[in-house]
Design an enzyme around this catalytic site. Structure first.
Site, short mmCIF file in Angstrom:
data_model
loop_
_atom_site.label_atom_id
_atom_site.label_comp_id
_atom_site.label_asym_id
_atom_site.label_seq_id
_atom_site.Cartn_x
_atom_site.Cartn_y
_atom_site.Cartn_z
N SER A 55 -22.71 -22.32 38.98
CA SER A 55 -21.60 -21.62 38.41
C SER A 55 -20.69 -20.72 39.44
CB SER A 55 -22.06 -20.61 37.40
OG SER A 55 -22.97 -19.48 38.00
N HIS A 95 -23.25 -13.73 40.02
CA HIS A 95 -21.82 -13.81 39.85
C HIS A 95 -20.98 -12.88 40.59
CE1 HIS A 95 -21.98 -16.55 35.86
NE2 HIS A 95 -22.21 -17.14 37.02
N ASP A 123 -17.83 -13.27 32.07
CA ASP A 123 -19.24 -13.61 31.49
C ASP A 123 -19.63 -12.41 30.28
OD1 ASP A 123 -19.80 -14.82 33.62
OD2 ASP A 123 -20.57 -13.18 34.98
#
Length: 180
Positions: A55, A95, A123
């Site tokens: 990701s 992230h 998210d």
């Protein structure tokens, strides 16, 4: 090779065997002390994490080992890569901070939204039900450096438990047999 390892163990007297077991215990306790020392120095409950998905590509790839810090007095900034935990999930997520939401109350609360570089949406779907923003309490640490693909060993050990046990048995035998 395995037979000769067992022969070496059989030839040891009790004192040699006890010495090898104590040496193994010292190695394990030294590793734990180093981990705890890293926790104190970095301020993070988990100073090292492995990227488990794609990701964050191209910034980080699956298997990259990240070094984290988590100093409470540093404000979170847009563009910074954070590792966070969400209620109900055991595995932390790596992230990038996408947006900040600053509340002008007496505590000067700052909340933020994250997104994986390789993901098309933010998210919010990963957060706990009803949670729209992350807070400083959700952050495990901030990425400060990385070693590419070093964490693949960890991923293989988790995906293939027999591999994990084979590695641990080999390491244990090496420590017990190695006499230097």
């Amino acid at each position: 090779m395995l037979q000769s390892a067992f022969d070496d163990i059989r030839r040891m007297n009790k004192r040699q065997y006890l010495y090898q077991v104590l040496s193994f215990g010292m190695i394990v306790s030294s590793a734990l002390m180093m981990w705890k020392g890293l926790m104190v120095v970095t301020g993070s409950e988990s100073p090292i994490v492995v990227v488990l998905s794609g990701s964050m590509e191209p910034a980080f790839h699956r298997g990259d080992l990240l070094f984290l810090t988590s100093y409470q007095d540093e404000p979170v900034r847009v563009g910074e890569i954070v590792v966070f935990k969400v209620a109900g999930r055991d595995i932390p997520i790596v992230h990038r901070v996408l947006k900040l939401h600053e509340k002008g109350d007496q505590n000067n609360t700052v909340k933020f939204l994250t997104k994986g570089d390789n993901n098309s949406v933010d998210d919010r779907g990963l957060y706990a039900p009803g949670q729209l923003w992350l807070t400083h309490e959700d952050v495990v640490g901030r990425a400060r450096g990385f070693l590419p693909y070093v964490g693949m060993v960890t991923i293989y050990m988790n995906e293939y438990p027999k591999f994990k046990y084979a590695v641990l048995i080999c390491l244990g035998l090496y420590v017990l047999i190695h006499r230097e």
